[in-house]
Design an enzyme around this catalytic site. Structure first.
Site, PDB file in Angstrom:
ATOM      1  N   SER A   1       7.859 -19.677 -36.102  1.00 42.87           N
ATOM      2  CA  SER A   1       7.913 -21.288 -35.529  1.00 42.87           C
ATOM      3  C   SER A   1       7.903 -20.514 -33.553  1.00 42.87           C
ATOM      4  O   SER A   1       8.730 -20.286 -33.774  1.00 42.87           O
ATOM      5  CB  SER A   1       9.003 -22.150 -35.204  1.00 42.87           C
TER       6      SER A   1
ATOM      7  N   HIS B   1       3.500 -22.303 -35.342  1.00 41.47           N
ATOM      8  CA  HIS B   1       3.925 -23.248 -35.659  1.00 41.47           C
ATOM      9  C   HIS B   1       4.169 -24.092 -34.476  1.00 41.47           C
ATOM     10  O   HIS B   1       4.981 -23.458 -34.117  1.00 41.47           O
ATOM     11  CB  HIS B   1       5.126 -23.147 -37.137  1.00 41.47           C
TER      12      HIS B   1
ATOM     13  N   ASP C   1       5.804 -26.472 -32.258  1.00 38.79           N
ATOM     14  CA  ASP C   1       6.834 -27.520 -32.190  1.00 38.79           C
ATOM     15  C   ASP C   1       7.020 -28.421 -30.832  1.00 38.79           C
ATOM     16  O   ASP C   1       7.805 -27.734 -29.864  1.00 38.79           O
ATOM     17  CB  ASP C   1       8.446 -26.875 -32.310  1.00 38.79           C
TER      18      ASP C   1
ATOM     19  N   MET D   1       8.616 -31.774 -28.507  1.00 38.08           N
ATOM     20  CA  MET D   1       9.669 -32.208 -28.706  1.00 38.08           C
ATOM     21  C   MET D   1       9.559 -33.211 -27.348  1.00 38.08           C
ATOM     22  O   MET D   1       9.688 -32.750 -26.980  1.00 38.08           O
ATOM     23  CB  MET D   1      10.822 -31.880 -29.101  1.00 38.08           C
TER      24      MET D   1
ATOM     25  N   HIS E   1       3.205 -29.517 -34.668  1.00 36.24           N
ATOM     26  CA  HIS E   1       3.974 -30.589 -35.140  1.00 36.24           C
ATOM     27  C   HIS E   1       4.797 -31.031 -34.528  1.00 36.24           C
ATOM     28  O   HIS E   1       5.521 -30.773 -33.154  1.00 36.24           O
ATOM     29  CB  HIS E   1       5.185 -30.185 -36.045  1.00 36.24           C
TER      30      HIS E   1
ATOM     31  N   MET F   1       6.851 -34.112 -32.234  1.00 32.05           N
ATOM     32  CA  MET F   1       8.290 -34.298 -32.717  1.00 32.05           C
ATOM     33  C   MET F   1       8.132 -35.841 -31.700  1.00 32.05           C
ATOM     34  O   MET F   1       9.287 -35.626 -30.391  1.00 32.05           O
ATOM     35  CB  MET F   1       9.102 -33.885 -33.230  1.00 32.05           C
TER      36      MET F   1
ATOM     37  N   MET G   1      10.504 -32.202 -44.023  1.00 29.48           N
ATOM     38  CA  MET G   1      11.116 -31.405 -42.827  1.00 29.48           C
ATOM     39  C   MET G   1      12.485 -31.462 -44.129  1.00 29.48           C
ATOM     40  O   MET G   1      13.337 -32.295 -44.382  1.00 29.48           O
ATOM     41  CB  MET G   1      11.819 -32.853 -42.087  1.00 29.48           C
TER      42      MET G   1
ATOM     43  N   ASP H   1       9.802 -27.234 -43.563  1.00 23.10           N
ATOM     44  CA  ASP H   1      10.016 -26.806 -42.076  1.00 23.10           C
ATOM     45  C   ASP H   1      10.957 -26.701 -41.891  1.00 23.10           C
ATOM     46  O   ASP H   1      11.873 -28.054 -41.670  1.00 23.10           O
ATOM     47  CB  ASP H   1       9.711 -27.637 -41.194  1.00 23.10           C
TER      48      ASP H   1
HETATM   49  C1  DX5 Z   1      12.980 -28.715 -36.070  1.00 21.24           C
HETATM   50  C2  DX5 Z   1      11.599 -27.595 -35.778  1.00 21.24           C
HETATM   51  C3  DX5 Z   1      11.307 -26.175 -36.486  1.00 21.24           C
HETATM   52  C4  DX5 Z   1      12.199 -25.531 -36.005  1.00 21.24           C
HETATM   53  C5  DX5 Z   1      12.459 -24.891 -37.134  1.00 21.24           C
HETATM   54  O1  DX5 Z   1      12.945 -29.315 -35.179  1.00 21.24           O
HETATM   55  O2  DX5 Z   1      10.580 -28.404 -36.666  1.00 21.24           O
HETATM   56  O3  DX5 Z   1       9.852 -26.167 -37.380  1.00 21.24           O
HETATM   57  O4  DX5 Z   1      11.116 -24.312 -35.421  1.00 21.24           O
HETATM   58  O5  DX5 Z   1      14.093 -23.345 -37.136  1.00 21.24           O
HETATM   59  P1  DX5 Z   1      14.599 -22.624 -38.069  1.00 21.24           P
HETATM   60  O6  DX5 Z   1      13.576 -22.092 -38.612  1.00 21.24           O
HETATM   61  O7  DX5 Z   1      15.103 -21.762 -36.710  1.00 21.24           O
HETATM   62  O8  DX5 Z   1      15.294 -23.788 -39.087  1.00 21.24           O
HETATM   63 ZN    ZN Z   2       8.193 -27.563 -36.727  1.00 22.82          ZN
END
Ligand code: DX5
Ligand code: ZN
Length: 216
Positions: free
Chosen positions: A8, A33, A35, A37, A66, A68, A140, A178
């Site tokens: 990630s 990956h 993310d 947000m 991903h 969010m 998740m 994830d």
């Molecule tokens: C959290 C993200 C994850 C995050 C995971 O909201 O969707 O992808 O990067 O991080 P770790 O592996 O540190 O839990």
């Molecule tokens: Zn993620």
């Protein structure tokens, strides 16, 4: 069984991006990956399509996005234009499955893999209508929003259930997990049926290569 590791980007050291991305690739990771947000759907803000474009320029890994964010469908196009190869959105963002399935169709039209995901507290029944149509089901295993949280053990049952639904219906989606993935929880998630392990803080710690290899 497919075995993919998707480091990630959220935990990447951006001052050393090129080197770190090379390390995960040499160690055997094939996906990244990404993310996104928005500070509304989750209480944190990360990065958008232009940063992804820069990551793409220094890495050939498969770009797994991903989202969010609220109204994810508004941003499909711009992420695809900037190099997204898979886009996963949250089921909670749509008022019903008819609207959500239109979003899946839109992703297919754009030529990328379509993924559905849900928060740990959302009923599994919410994603059932999607399972026949999607390429990825993302479980998740922490509350979305932040890296570095602990894996919620109850999510192992959820992975097993999604795996058994896949087997009994002959569906073809990949199961991705994830949140809180490390050397201990990763193998457990694999055993439950996960194909893709997303890992941020564990991979981009002290020993990047070792961490990736332990998840393969
Ligand atoms: C959290 C993200 C994850 C995050 C995971 O909201 O969707 O992808 O990067 O991080 P770790 O592996 O540190 O839990
Ligand atoms: Zn993620």
């Amino acid at each position: 069984m497919t075995k993919i590791v998707a480091p990630s980007v959220l935990s990447l050291d951006f001052t050393d991006m090129k080197k770190e991305l090379k390390k995960v690739e040499v160690a055997g990771a094939t996906w990244l990956h990404y993310d996104v947000m928005d500070g509304v759907f989750v209480p944190n803000i990360s990065f958008g399509p232009s940063i992804m474009n820069q990551v793409k320029r220094v890495s050939d890994l498969f770009m797994d996005v991903h989202l969010m964010i609220e109204r994810p469908e508004k941003y499909f196009d711009v992420f695809v234009k900037n190099g997204a190869e898979a886009i996963t959105f949250h089921v909670e963002c749509f008022k019903d499955a008819t609207e959500g399935l239109a979003a899946v169709k839109e992703l297919k039209k754009l030529g990328v893999k379509a993924g559905i995901t849900l928060k740990p507290g959302t009923e599994l029944s919410q994603i059932i209508p999607y399972l026949k149509h999607v390429d990825i089901v993302l479980v998740m295993s922490v509350e979305p929003g932040f890296g570095g949280q602990s894996f919620i053990p109850e999510m192992l049952e959820r992975i097993k259930e999604i795996n058994s639904i896949r087997q009994s219906n002959g569906y073809h989606y990949l199961i991705s997990v994830d949140g809180g993935i490390n050397g201990e929880t990763g193998p457990k998630a694999r055993q439950a049926g996960a194909d893709i392990l997303v890992a941020g803080s564990y991979v981009f710690g002290d020993e990047i290569e070792k961490a990736v290899q332990s998840l393969l």
